[in-house]
Structure formats: structure tokens, C-alpha cells
Design a protein around this motif. Structure first.
Motif, mmCIF file in Angstrom:
data_model
loop_
_atom_site.group_PDB
_atom_site.id
_atom_site.type_symbol
_atom_site.label_atom_id
_atom_site.label_comp_id
_atom_site.label_asym_id
_atom_site.label_seq_id
_atom_site.Cartn_x
_atom_site.Cartn_y
_atom_site.Cartn_z
ATOM 1 N N SER A 195 -30.626 -48.360 -10.908
ATOM 2 C CA SER A 195 -31.584 -49.065 -10.509
ATOM 3 C C SER A 195 -31.404 -49.278 -9.396
ATOM 4 N N GLU B 287 -22.102 -50.918 -14.796
ATOM 5 C CA GLU B 287 -22.533 -51.716 -12.968
ATOM 6 C C GLU B 287 -23.202 -50.744 -12.214
ATOM 7 N N LEU C 285 -26.915 -50.322 -12.995
ATOM 8 C CA LEU C 285 -27.477 -51.815 -13.045
ATOM 9 C C LEU C 285 -27.786 -51.728 -10.885
#
Length: 121
Positions: free
Chosen positions: A47, A40, A43
Motif C-alpha cells: 500500500s 505488514e 500494508l
């Protein structure tokens, strides 16, 4: 949620408590405290905040990342979603200040461990 779906168990606290007392308990613990926070954080903070939203104002990137994380965990506007928003806001701020994804992962995993200890024991 994935483990619960595989073994046909829901995603409530009671369901997770039941899973913890089965042969899947170690997998549930690993998912909640280790792999979940890693994936998580990579991400959302890595990201999104550090990648896609990098060209935005840093505070806007923190807010957008936190909102997306909260709504990914809670399907609608609710008290639980708001709690998740403020929790992940702290992870996003840790990442913004330290520029180190490992610190966001550590904070996320530590909080999940504390919640796991208090909620499930």
C-alpha cells in the motif's frame, strides 16, 4: 501485541516465551511467522511503497516505507528501531527489485521464523 493485551501479558521476549508455552502458543507462532508478515508487507510494501509512494523516486519510496515501518514497531529512535529499519529495508528492496509482494512476504516470514527458532528455543 494484540494477543498480549487480550490476555494481559506484555510484549517483551520473556512475555512472548511465556505465551508460547500456553494454549496460545500456536496463535502466537501463526501471528509472528505467517499472518504478521502478510499483513505488514501488504500494508507497508504493497500500500505505501507500491501505492501512495509510487510516484516518488523508487529509492525515496523504499526509505520512507522502511522508516515508517521501523517507527511503527519501535516508538522512538533506538538501536532496536535502527535494526528494524535495516531489516525492513531489505524487504522493501526485495519488493522494489522483484515487483512481487509474495517475495517480500516470504522474506519477512522466513526471517521471523529464524528469529523465533533462535530466540525462543
Amino acid at each position: 501485541m494484540l494477543i498480549g493485551n487480550i490476555v494481559n501479558v506484555g510484549n517483551t521476549d520473556d512475555d512472548l516465551i511465556r505465551l508460547l508455552h500456553t494454549q496460545l502458543g500456536a496463535i502466537v507462532f501463526f501471528t509472528l511467522v505467517i499472518s504478521g508478515p502478510i499483513f505488514e508487507s501488504m500494508l507497508f510494501q504493497g500500500s505505501l511503497q507500491g501505492g501512495i509512494f509510487k510516484k516518488l523516486n523508487p529509492w525515496l519510496a523504499v526509505l520512507l516505507t522502511s522508516l515508517l515501518f521501523a517507527f511503527a514497531h519501535g516508538n522512538m529512535l533506538s538501536w532496536a528501531t535502527l535494526q528494524i529499519f535495516f531489516t525492513v529495508l531489505s524487504y522493501s528492496l526485495v519488493y522494489l527489485i522483484t515487483k512481487d509482494i509474495k517475495m517480500a512476504i516470504f522474506c519477512h516470514g522466513l526471517l521471523n521464523l529464524i528469529i523465533w527458532i533462535f530466540r525462543f528455543f
